[in-house]
Design a protein around this motif. Structure first.
Motif, mmCIF file in Angstrom:
data_model
loop_
_atom_site.group_PDB
_atom_site.id
_atom_site.type_symbol
_atom_site.label_atom_id
_atom_site.label_comp_id
_atom_site.label_asym_id
_atom_site.label_seq_id
_atom_site.Cartn_x
_atom_site.Cartn_y
_atom_site.Cartn_z
ATOM 1 N N ARG A 24 -56.168 -49.311 53.720
ATOM 2 C CA ARG A 24 -56.431 -48.254 54.701
ATOM 3 C C ARG A 24 -57.902 -48.245 55.091
ATOM 4 N N LYS A 25 -58.162 -47.611 56.207
ATOM 5 C CA LYS A 25 -59.528 -47.503 56.713
ATOM 6 C C LYS A 25 -60.451 -46.997 55.604
ATOM 7 N N LEU A 26 -61.574 -47.675 55.437
ATOM 8 C CA LEU A 26 -62.576 -47.272 54.451
ATOM 9 C C LEU A 26 -63.389 -46.110 55.011
ATOM 10 N N THR A 27 -63.477 -45.040 54.262
ATOM 11 C CA THR A 27 -64.273 -43.888 54.694
ATOM 12 C C THR A 27 -65.162 -43.423 53.546
ATOM 13 N N VAL A 28 -66.072 -42.534 53.872
ATOM 14 C CA VAL A 28 -66.985 -42.001 52.859
ATOM 15 C C VAL A 28 -66.221 -41.212 51.788
ATOM 16 N N LEU A 29 -65.012 -40.783 52.094
ATOM 17 C CA LEU A 29 -64.203 -40.079 51.100
ATOM 18 C C LEU A 29 -63.791 -40.989 49.942
ATOM 19 N N ASP A 30 -63.913 -42.301 50.142
ATOM 20 C CA ASP A 30 -63.570 -43.271 49.099
ATOM 21 C C ASP A 30 -64.739 -43.575 48.166
ATOM 22 N N LEU A 31 -65.842 -42.893 48.341
ATOM 23 C CA LEU A 31 -67.089 -43.245 47.654
ATOM 24 C C LEU A 31 -66.945 -43.447 46.152
ATOM 25 N N GLN A 32 -66.430 -42.479 45.429
ATOM 26 C CA GLN A 32 -66.397 -42.572 43.965
ATOM 27 C C GLN A 32 -65.623 -43.802 43.491
ATOM 28 N N LYS A 33 -64.430 -43.985 44.005
ATOM 29 C CA LYS A 33 -63.591 -45.111 43.558
ATOM 30 C C LYS A 33 -64.107 -46.442 44.095
#
Length: 153
Positions: A24-33
């Motif tokens: 899926r689209k990479l977003t800043v919400l994925d930061l921790q993982k």
């Protein structure tokens, strides 16, 4: 930013699920993982791609803030349709396994790079992405540096 390398009418996928991955689209919400995956895959990324190719990314001392800035840049490029970064999660959508980058190229319709945490996942992701690009993207002539040479034998 440059001009988009995909047709204006093309609807860019934001998610693609297979039996092995959720892409899926990479977003800043994925930061921790994402940060955990990047740091765990750091040596593997450096084995795959030369320092010149990656600009030394990721550095051994990459900070969470630097990774956040990278994710913001990737998200902005995606929204502007000038490059497309995707995060790759396991099918349960719990663990980040790696990333895929679809970028413009001077010699090809697109240059596609990716990394995962290990060689086994690299091969499976490469075959998945190659099929996805062939079936769902408007590219006829793509280039997969390193992984194409490794797995197209």
């Amino acid at each position: 930013m440059g001009r988009s390398f995909i047709p204006d009418e093309f609807v860019v996928p934001t998610i693609y699920k297979t039996e092995n991955f959720t892409i899926r689209k990479l977003t800043v919400l994925d930061l921790q993982k994402d940060y955990i995956a990047v740091m765990e895959a750091r040596d593997h990324i450096h084995e795959l791609y030369t320092k010149e190719y990656t600009n030394g990314w990721p550095a051994d001392n990459l900070t969470l803030e630097e990774d956040e800035n990278d994710l913001k840049r990737h998200e902005k490029e995606f929204n502007e349709r000038v490059a497309f970064a995707y995060t790759v999660f396991d099918i349960q959508n719990e663990n980040c396994l790696g990333c895929i980058y679809i970028d413009p190229s001077d010699c090809y319709d697109a240059e596609i790079t990716m990394w995962t945490r290990d060689h086994v996942t690299d091969m499976l992701l490469y075959k998945t992405v190659k099929k996805w690009i062939e079936n769902h993207w408007p590219f006829k002539n793509t280039y997969y540096p390193i992984l194409g040479e490794l797995y197209d034998k």
